[in-house]
Motif scaffolding. Structure first.
Motif, short mmCIF file in Angstrom:
data_model
loop_
_atom_site.label_atom_id
_atom_site.label_comp_id
_atom_site.label_asym_id
_atom_site.label_seq_id
_atom_site.Cartn_x
_atom_site.Cartn_y
_atom_site.Cartn_z
N THR A 37 0.51 2.18 12.37
CA THR A 37 0.05 1.93 11.00
C THR A 37 0.61 2.97 10.04
O THR A 37 0.99 4.06 10.43
CB THR A 37 -1.49 1.96 10.92
OG1 THR A 37 -1.96 3.25 11.28
CG2 THR A 37 -2.11 0.90 11.80
N THR A 39 -0.12 4.27 5.76
CA THR A 39 -1.01 4.18 4.60
C THR A 39 -0.15 4.14 3.35
O THR A 39 0.73 4.98 3.17
CB THR A 39 -1.97 5.38 4.56
OG1 THR A 39 -2.75 5.36 5.76
CG2 THR A 39 -2.90 5.30 3.35
N THR A 41 -0.31 3.75 -0.97
CA THR A 41 -1.13 3.80 -2.17
C THR A 41 -0.52 2.83 -3.16
O THR A 41 0.67 2.90 -3.46
CB THR A 41 -1.17 5.23 -2.75
OG1 THR A 41 -1.70 6.10 -1.73
CG2 THR A 41 -2.03 5.29 -3.99
N GLY A 153 -8.39 -1.34 4.16
CA GLY A 153 -8.35 -0.35 3.11
C GLY A 153 -9.36 -0.64 2.01
O GLY A 153 -10.13 -1.59 2.09
N GLN A 174 -5.82 2.45 -1.38
CA GLN A 174 -5.02 2.83 -0.23
C GLN A 174 -5.23 1.78 0.84
O GLN A 174 -6.36 1.49 1.23
CB GLN A 174 -5.44 4.19 0.31
CG GLN A 174 -4.97 5.32 -0.56
CD GLN A 174 -5.04 6.65 0.17
OE1 GLN A 174 -5.87 6.85 1.04
NE2 GLN A 174 -4.15 7.54 -0.18
N HIS A 176 -4.01 0.31 4.68
CA HIS A 176 -3.46 0.69 5.98
C HIS A 176 -2.79 -0.56 6.54
O HIS A 176 -3.44 -1.57 6.78
CB HIS A 176 -4.55 1.21 6.90
CG HIS A 176 -5.41 2.24 6.24
ND1 HIS A 176 -4.97 3.50 5.94
CD2 HIS A 176 -6.67 2.15 5.74
CE1 HIS A 176 -5.92 4.16 5.32
NE2 HIS A 176 -6.97 3.37 5.18
#
Length: 179
Positions: A37, A39, A41, A153, A174, A176
């Motif tokens: 995974t 992350t 934004t 998220g 955010q 994921h």
């Protein structure tokens, strides 16, 4: 006393064997899952048209204290930015003492930068006073499809009502996503 010490030694040995077996089997799996995974934004802008359907409970008094006025509505949005596509949503709304409380669910279809293309669904909660609102959203991971199948998220929502009863806003969060 010796029997008791031997029993504890045997239990301790089994505990060490079980710990080694579990750690040996789990640690590589956990390390692999973490590496799968990423992350990201993101910021998306949306524009809602007028509601597709609106149901106002009879006896609605928006300026009254709770129970005030209850509304159910459905609609659609267009997204640009890191979220590019469209969505369909359904809301339950309470209007009391001039404040609007919204609880909803929305399904997005399109492209999410860094995550892929498909659908994802989130729950949302907004509080609106005057022509501005603020709230949060949280993605429901099990309801995605395609490249967004495993997205999870959360984030924030900012909303502005327009004079024609449509609204627009900003969604930041955010997410994921799978690599």
């Amino acid at each position: 006393m010796l029997k008791s010490d031997a029993g504890w030694a045997r239990r301790g040995l089994w505990a060490v064997v079980i710990l080694v077996l579990c750690a040996g089997g789990l640690l590589p799996a956990v390390a692999g899952a973490v590496g799968l995974t990423k992350t990201v934004t993101l910021t998306g802008h949306w524009v809602d048209g007028p509601d597709d359907t609106t149901y106002i409970v009879p006896g609605c008094r928006a300026q009254a204290p709770p129970p005030g006025c209850r509304v159910v509505n459905t609609g659609h949005s267009r997204y640009t930015g890191d979220w590019a596509g469209s969505s369909r949503w359904q809301n339950g709304i309470l209007i009391a003492s001039g404040t609007i409380y919204v609880q909803g669910i929305e399904t997005f279809t399109g492209r999410v930068r860094g995550c892929g293309t498909g659908t994802m669904t989130w729950t949302m909660s907004l509080v609106i006073r005057g022509s501005r609102g603020a709230g949060t959203f949280s993605v429901i991971p099990a309801l995605g499809t395609g490249g967004l199948r495993h997205v999870s998220g959360a984030g924030t929502l900012r909303l502005h009502f327009n004079q024609d009863t449509s609204n627009n806003g900003l969604q930041r969060g955010q997410l994921h996503c799978r690599r």
